[in-house]
Motif scaffolding. Structure first.
Motif, PDB file in Angstrom:
ATOM      1  N   GLN A 134       1.249   0.131  -3.109  1.00 30.07           N
ATOM      2  CA  GLN A 134       0.155  -0.121  -2.165  1.00 30.07           C
ATOM      3  C   GLN A 134      -0.251   1.160  -1.452  1.00 30.07           C
ATOM      4  OE1 GLN A 134       1.807  -3.208   0.295  1.00 30.07           O
ATOM      5  NE2 GLN A 134       1.409  -4.807  -1.207  1.00 30.07           N
ATOM      6  N   THR A 135       0.721   2.020  -1.116  1.00 24.40           N
ATOM      7  CA  THR A 135       0.373   3.275  -0.451  1.00 24.40           C
ATOM      8  C   THR A 135      -0.392   4.196  -1.396  1.00 24.40           C
ATOM      9  OG1 THR A 135       2.388   4.570  -0.983  1.00 24.40           O
ATOM     10  CG2 THR A 135       2.454   3.147   0.979  1.00 24.40           C
ATOM     11  N   ARG A 136      -0.034   4.142  -2.676  1.00 29.46           N
ATOM     12  CA  ARG A 136      -0.718   4.978  -3.674  1.00 29.46           C
ATOM     13  C   ARG A 136      -2.193   4.596  -3.772  1.00 29.46           C
ATOM     14  NH1 ARG A 136       2.737   4.777  -7.754  1.00 29.46           N
ATOM     15  NH2 ARG A 136       1.991   2.736  -8.400  1.00 29.46           N
ATOM     16  N   ALA A 137      -2.490   3.314  -3.578  1.00 36.48           N
ATOM     17  CA  ALA A 137      -3.883   2.865  -3.599  1.00 36.48           C
ATOM     18  C   ALA A 137      -4.659   3.423  -2.401  1.00 36.48           C
ATOM     19  CB  ALA A 137      -3.948   1.338  -3.608  1.00 36.48           C
ATOM     20  N   VAL A 138      -3.970   3.676  -1.286  1.00 38.35           N
ATOM     21  CA  VAL A 138      -4.609   4.219  -0.086  1.00 38.35           C
ATOM     22  C   VAL A 138      -4.787   5.729  -0.219  1.00 38.35           C
ATOM     23  CG1 VAL A 138      -4.374   4.538   2.411  1.00 38.35           C
ATOM     24  CG2 VAL A 138      -3.713   2.372   1.367  1.00 38.35           C
ATOM     25  N   VAL A 139      -3.710   6.429  -0.555  1.00 35.31           N
ATOM     26  CA  VAL A 139      -3.730   7.883  -0.770  1.00 35.31           C
ATOM     27  C   VAL A 139      -2.876   8.168  -2.002  1.00 35.31           C
ATOM     28  CG1 VAL A 139      -3.155  10.166   0.156  1.00 35.31           C
ATOM     29  CG2 VAL A 139      -3.969   8.374   1.703  1.00 35.31           C
TER      30      VAL A 139
END
Length: 143
Positions: A113-118
């Motif tokens: 999920q964090t990879r989708a943000v940054v």
């Protein structure tokens, strides 16, 4: 045209405290946002009030597969008593030590999920250095 604000990611993850009293489970909130692209904030919800720790996102990623860390926090992969892959979080502070573990699968979900943000490797492009410097230069109310 302005870029839309990406919402922060928050996921509650059950941590298992490893100490002489046995396995004590509690929930910690793992938080991530584009305004602080290098850090994951872990918030422990305890009776005396919430306690937060900043952990480098890259440290958690590396801790999935190898022992990492120095000083306040160390991580290492392991297998729990039920045969699940886990990451052991070893927190150190002047007031004590906390040894916990989280299931690797839950950490993978959160990190995805964090990879989708940054995306990994894109953190520096999202860091607002001018904003950080401005915040540091603003006199505090105590002055």
């Amino acid at each position: 045209m302005t870029q839309p604000v990406t919402p922060a990611v928050t996921q509650d993850i059950t941590l298992h405290c490893l100490d002489e009293r046995g396995d004590v489970a509690f929930v910690a909130s793992f938080g991530y946002g584009p305004g602080d692209p290098y850090a994951v904030w872990l918030t422990f919800h305890i009776p005396g009030g919430d306690v937060s720790w900043a952990v480098a996102r890259s440290l958690i990623v590396r801790g999935l597969t190898e022992p990492v860390g120095d000083g306040d926090i160390r991580l290492r992969p392991a297998i729990d008593d039920e045969g699940h892959a886990v990451v052991v979080f070893d927190f150190h502070s002047p007031s004590g030590r906390l040894l916990t573990q989280a299931r690797t699968a839950e950490l993978h979900t959160f990190l995805g999920q964090t990879r989708a943000v940054v995306p990994f490797g894109q953190e520096s492009a999202r860091l607002d250095l001018d904003g950080l410097v401005d915040a540091l230069l603003v006199p505090s109310e105590a002055e």
